[in-house]
Enzyme design. Structure first.
Site, mmCIF file in Angstrom:
data_model
loop_
_atom_site.group_PDB
_atom_site.id
_atom_site.type_symbol
_atom_site.label_atom_id
_atom_site.label_comp_id
_atom_site.label_asym_id
_atom_site.label_seq_id
_atom_site.Cartn_x
_atom_site.Cartn_y
_atom_site.Cartn_z
ATOM 1 N N ASP A 91 0.852 -1.186 0.000
ATOM 2 C CA ASP A 91 0.000 0.000 0.000
ATOM 3 C C ASP A 91 0.887 1.235 0.000
ATOM 4 O O ASP A 91 2.107 1.148 0.157
ATOM 5 C CB ASP A 91 -0.985 -0.009 1.162
ATOM 6 C CG ASP A 91 -0.308 -0.006 2.526
ATOM 7 O OD1 ASP A 91 0.905 0.276 2.587
ATOM 8 O OD2 ASP A 91 -0.980 -0.279 3.520
ATOM 9 N N GLY A 97 1.001 3.890 2.016
ATOM 10 C CA GLY A 97 1.281 4.580 3.260
ATOM 11 C C GLY A 97 0.329 5.720 3.525
ATOM 12 O O GLY A 97 0.332 6.304 4.612
ATOM 13 N N ASP A 125 -8.576 -7.181 0.749
ATOM 14 C CA ASP A 125 -7.607 -7.373 1.831
ATOM 15 C C ASP A 125 -8.264 -6.967 3.134
ATOM 16 O O ASP A 125 -9.168 -6.118 3.145
ATOM 17 C CB ASP A 125 -6.346 -6.534 1.608
ATOM 18 C CG ASP A 125 -6.549 -5.078 2.009
ATOM 19 O OD1 ASP A 125 -6.226 -4.709 3.160
ATOM 20 O OD2 ASP A 125 -7.085 -4.297 1.180
ATOM 21 N N CYS A 132 -13.200 -28.512 7.281
ATOM 22 C CA CYS A 132 -11.977 -27.780 6.928
ATOM 23 C C CYS A 132 -10.782 -28.726 6.845
ATOM 24 O O CYS A 132 -10.639 -29.641 7.666
ATOM 25 C CB CYS A 132 -11.717 -26.695 7.973
ATOM 26 S SG CYS A 132 -10.240 -25.699 7.655
ATOM 27 N N CYS A 173 -7.547 -27.463 6.796
ATOM 28 C CA CYS A 173 -6.349 -26.695 7.160
ATOM 29 C C CYS A 173 -5.482 -27.497 8.125
ATOM 30 O O CYS A 173 -5.951 -28.434 8.776
ATOM 31 C CB CYS A 173 -6.739 -25.352 7.763
ATOM 32 S SG CYS A 173 -7.232 -25.414 9.507
ATOM 33 N N CYS A 180 -7.017 -27.808 11.706
ATOM 34 C CA CYS A 180 -8.156 -28.717 11.844
ATOM 35 C C CYS A 180 -7.751 -30.170 11.642
ATOM 36 O O CYS A 180 -8.387 -31.082 12.183
ATOM 37 C CB CYS A 180 -9.255 -28.325 10.863
ATOM 38 S SG CYS A 180 -10.118 -26.799 11.328
ATOM 39 N N HIS A 194 -5.925 -21.313 10.738
ATOM 40 C CA HIS A 194 -7.266 -21.723 10.315
ATOM 41 C C HIS A 194 -8.009 -20.595 9.608
ATOM 42 O O HIS A 194 -8.585 -20.799 8.533
ATOM 43 C CB HIS A 194 -8.093 -22.204 11.513
ATOM 44 C CG HIS A 194 -9.540 -22.371 11.156
ATOM 45 N ND1 HIS A 194 -10.025 -23.495 10.531
ATOM 46 C CD2 HIS A 194 -10.601 -21.523 11.283
ATOM 47 C CE1 HIS A 194 -11.319 -23.352 10.291
ATOM 48 N NE2 HIS A 194 -11.692 -22.161 10.739
#
Length: 398
Positions: free
Chosen positions: A115, A117, A290, A328, A330, A333, A359
């Site tokens: 970004d 700033g 984001d 899930c 991940c 999990c 997660h």
């Protein structure tokens, strides 16, 4: 650089090509403010969580300093390219430049967005002054007087070596008068022109995105979008939303701006948001997102699941052997129970926030994968109707 594959209503499915690989859109960017994901998740681990882009913060990677003497002692070399040879301090972005840029510094091989700033500078209301040339402010870390304008922002982002760089803009606080918003937007447009000029002089291969501003005034937003679209940049963002305005106002602005954004360029909604916000924004034609929410919530034990919000510290999970989300895949999990993670939070163990962050990041990126599949299959409206109400009910509380 951006190729639109297909659409389902206003929802778009595409591919964004960067110097560090192609990114399937729509996608979510994981926020690594100071070149690290809060919650203790490393860059190589992010790839396992389906993270396509890491977002780093220009302001935070500029205001921090590094000693030239320490660098010489650590590497056996002196740091090159420092303008002020009499100073013992260089900025963090200069250090990162001399160590090969953010990709080498963080060991991240995929795309990086930085970004400008601008949001951080203009949020320092009692520490900064806005001038025609840019923003004068005092560093929140050590009180040093710092100036940042379009050229400085571009040079800092060039030092960091990002694939996508954001234009330096004025982030307008909520509740401002129409006259102030109009003046601010004119300033942002002038700064964008300067950003483009500086980017050309740097001969940077990064993609410069312009940022649409205008508060909640739809006509100002539309006019500004037409002005910055004339600059023919690689991508465009909608900024200044998700800062306290009503959801209805946010979606109204998106609906006003998106039809005026170049259809052959990626559309980025900055700082958003909840799963329901993302689904609703994709429905209105947004490609990029984001937000700090996945990791910020994780560090406080708030878990995103396919069945809604789960508060990991609740007593009812004390003997629960199930994973956080039974749907899930991940790493958290696959390996740990709700009972164990609750125990970690109650014991104030650092591992609690780390496992929860893993997660939540996976959940967000997996959600984007499902959204892309739905658009490809022409079933996004059905997907939205099925999940948006559930997400709205369970996620807005967080």
């Amino acid at each position: 650089m951006f190729r639109l594959i297909n659409t389902d209503g206003n929802a778009r499915r595409g591919v964004l090509k960067t110097a560090h690989g192609e990114i399937q859109t729509p996608f979510f960017m994981n926020v690594a403010t100071a070149a690290a994901i809060k919650g203790g998740v490393s860059a190589p681990e992010l790839a396992e969580l389906k993270c396509p882009v890491m977002l780093c913060n220009t302001y935070h990677l500029h205001v921090r300093t590094a000693s030239r003497r320490l660098i010489a002692a650590g590497t056996g070399k002196t740091v090159s390219g420092i303008k002020n040879k009499t100073s013992d301090l260089i900025t963090c972005d200069e250090l990162i430049r001399d160590l090969g840029g953010l990709h080498a510094f963080t060991n991240w091989s995929r795309a990086i967005l930085t970004d400008s700033g601008g949001f951080q500078v203009f949020s320092l209301s009692n520490l900064r002054r806005i001038k025609v040339e840019g923003g004068y402010f005092s560093s929140h870390t050590d009180g040093r007087k710092i100036f940042m304008g379009p050229e400085e922002s571009m040079r800092i982002q060039h030092n960091l070596g990002a694939d996508i760089v954001m234009a330096f803009d004025e982030c307008i606080p909520g509740g401002q008068s129409r006259s102030y918003v109009e003046e601010s937007v004119r300033r942002t447009t002038r700064w964008l022109v300067r950003c483009k000029q500086e980017q050309a002089e740097l001969e940077s291969g990064a993609m410069l995105f312009g940022i649409n501003q205008g508060g909640i005034y739809g006509d100002i937003r539309i006019k500004h979008m037409h002005e910055i679209a004339d600059l023919d940049l690689p991508g465009y963002a909608i900024g200044g939303l998700a800062v306290g305005e009503e959801k209805e106002d946010m979606f109204r602005v998106i609906e006003s701006v998106v039809p005026n954004m170049p259809a052959d360029k990626p559309h980025y909604l900055m700082g958003v948001g909840t799963p329901s916000d993302i689904i609703e924004a994709v429905f209105r034609g947004i490609d990029m997102f984001d937000c700090v929410m996945p990791t910020r919530n994780a560090r406080h034990g708030t878990i995103f699941t396919s069945d809604g919000i789960l508060h990991a510290g609740n007593a009812r999970f004390a003997a629960d052997s199930r994973p956080l989300d039974e749907n899930c895949d991940c790493p958290t999990c696959k390996s740990f129970s709700r009972a164990y993670i609750r125990h970690l939070f109650k014991s104030e163990e650092y591992l609690a926030g780390r496992l929860a962050s893993i997660h939540n990041l996976y959940f967000y990126n997996n959600l984007m994968e499902k959204i892309r599949e739905a658009i490809e299959n022409g079933s996004f409206t059905e997907f939205r109707n099925k999940y948006s109400e559930r997400f709205s009910k369970h996620y807005e509380q967080s």
